[in-house]
Motif scaffolding. Structure first.
Motif, PDB file in Angstrom:
ATOM      1  N   GLN A  87     -29.107  17.891 -18.802  1.00 23.38           N
ATOM      2  CA  GLN A  87     -29.060  18.700 -20.010  1.00 23.38           C
ATOM      3  C   GLN A  87     -27.533  17.964 -20.393  1.00 23.38           C
ATOM      4  N   ALA A  88     -26.454  17.551 -19.583  1.00 27.27           N
ATOM      5  CA  ALA A  88     -25.201  17.392 -20.284  1.00 27.27           C
ATOM      6  C   ALA A  88     -25.942  16.056 -20.771  1.00 27.27           C
ATOM      7  N   ASP A  89     -26.270  15.489 -20.266  1.00 24.73           N
ATOM      8  CA  ASP A  89     -27.164  14.087 -20.830  1.00 24.73           C
ATOM      9  C   ASP A  89     -27.927  13.650 -21.882  1.00 24.73           C
ATOM     10  N   SER A  90     -27.996  15.107 -22.071  1.00 26.61           N
ATOM     11  CA  SER A  90     -29.631  15.184 -23.350  1.00 26.61           C
ATOM     12  C   SER A  90     -28.676  15.611 -24.598  1.00 26.61           C
ATOM     13  N   LEU A  91     -27.686  16.481 -24.040  1.00 24.94           N
ATOM     14  CA  LEU A  91     -26.895  16.524 -25.612  1.00 24.94           C
ATOM     15  C   LEU A  91     -25.475  15.037 -25.980  1.00 24.94           C
ATOM     16  N   GLU A  92     -25.179  14.619 -25.155  1.00 27.31           N
ATOM     17  CA  GLU A  92     -24.943  13.124 -24.960  1.00 27.31           C
ATOM     18  C   GLU A  92     -25.650  12.654 -25.754  1.00 27.31           C
ATOM     19  N   ILE A  93     -26.194  12.379 -25.616  1.00 30.04           N
ATOM     20  CA  ILE A  93     -27.381  12.000 -26.637  1.00 30.04           C
ATOM     21  C   ILE A  93     -27.273  11.589 -27.413  1.00 30.04           C
ATOM     22  N   GLU A  94     -28.039  13.662 -28.076  1.00 26.79           N
ATOM     23  CA  GLU A  94     -28.200  14.000 -29.493  1.00 26.79           C
ATOM     24  C   GLU A  94     -27.228  13.759 -30.214  1.00 26.79           C
ATOM     25  N   SER A  95     -25.865  13.530 -29.530  1.00 25.83           N
ATOM     26  CA  SER A  95     -24.445  13.759 -30.821  1.00 25.83           C
ATOM     27  C   SER A  95     -24.358  11.757 -30.719  1.00 25.83           C
ATOM     28  N   GLN A  96     -25.002  11.277 -29.262  1.00 25.26           N
ATOM     29  CA  GLN A  96     -24.916   9.817 -29.776  1.00 25.26           C
ATOM     30  C   GLN A  96     -25.792   9.442 -30.808  1.00 25.26           C
ATOM     31  N   ILE A  97     -27.334   9.672 -31.330  1.00 26.65           N
ATOM     32  CA  ILE A  97     -28.125   9.891 -32.422  1.00 26.65           C
ATOM     33  C   ILE A  97     -27.795   9.984 -33.546  1.00 26.65           C
ATOM     34  N   ASP A  98     -27.107  11.466 -33.502  1.00 30.01           N
ATOM     35  CA  ASP A  98     -26.587  11.413 -34.636  1.00 30.01           C
ATOM     36  C   ASP A  98     -25.399  10.594 -35.104  1.00 30.01           C
ATOM     37  N   ARG A  99     -24.431  10.464 -34.727  1.00 34.10           N
ATOM     38  CA  ARG A  99     -23.370   9.222 -34.596  1.00 34.10           C
ATOM     39  C   ARG A  99     -23.950   7.570 -35.511  1.00 34.10           C
TER      40      ARG A  99
END
Length: 112
Positions: free
Chosen positions: A44-56
């Motif tokens: 879940q933590a990795d997923s949130l980090e990946i989502e934020s990176q994709i947004d950036r």
């Protein structure tokens, strides 16, 4: 642009796979109970980090697209101005040529 698009695609695939793993872990959690919970939290933590990176990355891609558009617009304006100046230069040279010809004809008709 292709490189940015490829990175966005790879990040999107990673996000999809992360969500797939999360769902599989939830299924396993139903079977195994507490054994899958720590792994689920990590994913879940990795997923949130990946989502934020994709947004950036998407934001940076949009900024780059806008910069390219501004550069293209500027390039076309410069090209248009250059074409106008070349046309004006050609017309002025024709006028100068006509002026020289009429001056030479006028000199030929003058008595010595």
């Amino acid at each position: 642009e292709l490189w940015i698009s490829l990175e966005e695609h790879q990040d999107a695939l990673e996000l999809i796979m992360s969500k797939y793993r999360k769902q599989m872990l939830q299924l396993l959690q139903g079977r195994k109970g507490e054994d899958a919970e720590p792994v689920l939290k990590v994913h879940q933590a990795d997923s949130l980090e990946i989502e934020s990176q994709i947004d950036r990355i998407c934001e940076m891609g949009e900024v780059m697209r806008k910069a390219i558009q501004v550069d293209d617009d500027q390039f076309f304006k410069v090209q248009e101005k250059l074409a106008q100046l070349e046309l004006e230069n050609k017309e002025l040279r024709e006028l100068l040529s006509i002026s020289k010809e009429s001056f030479e004809v006028g000199r030929e008709h003058l008595p010595d």
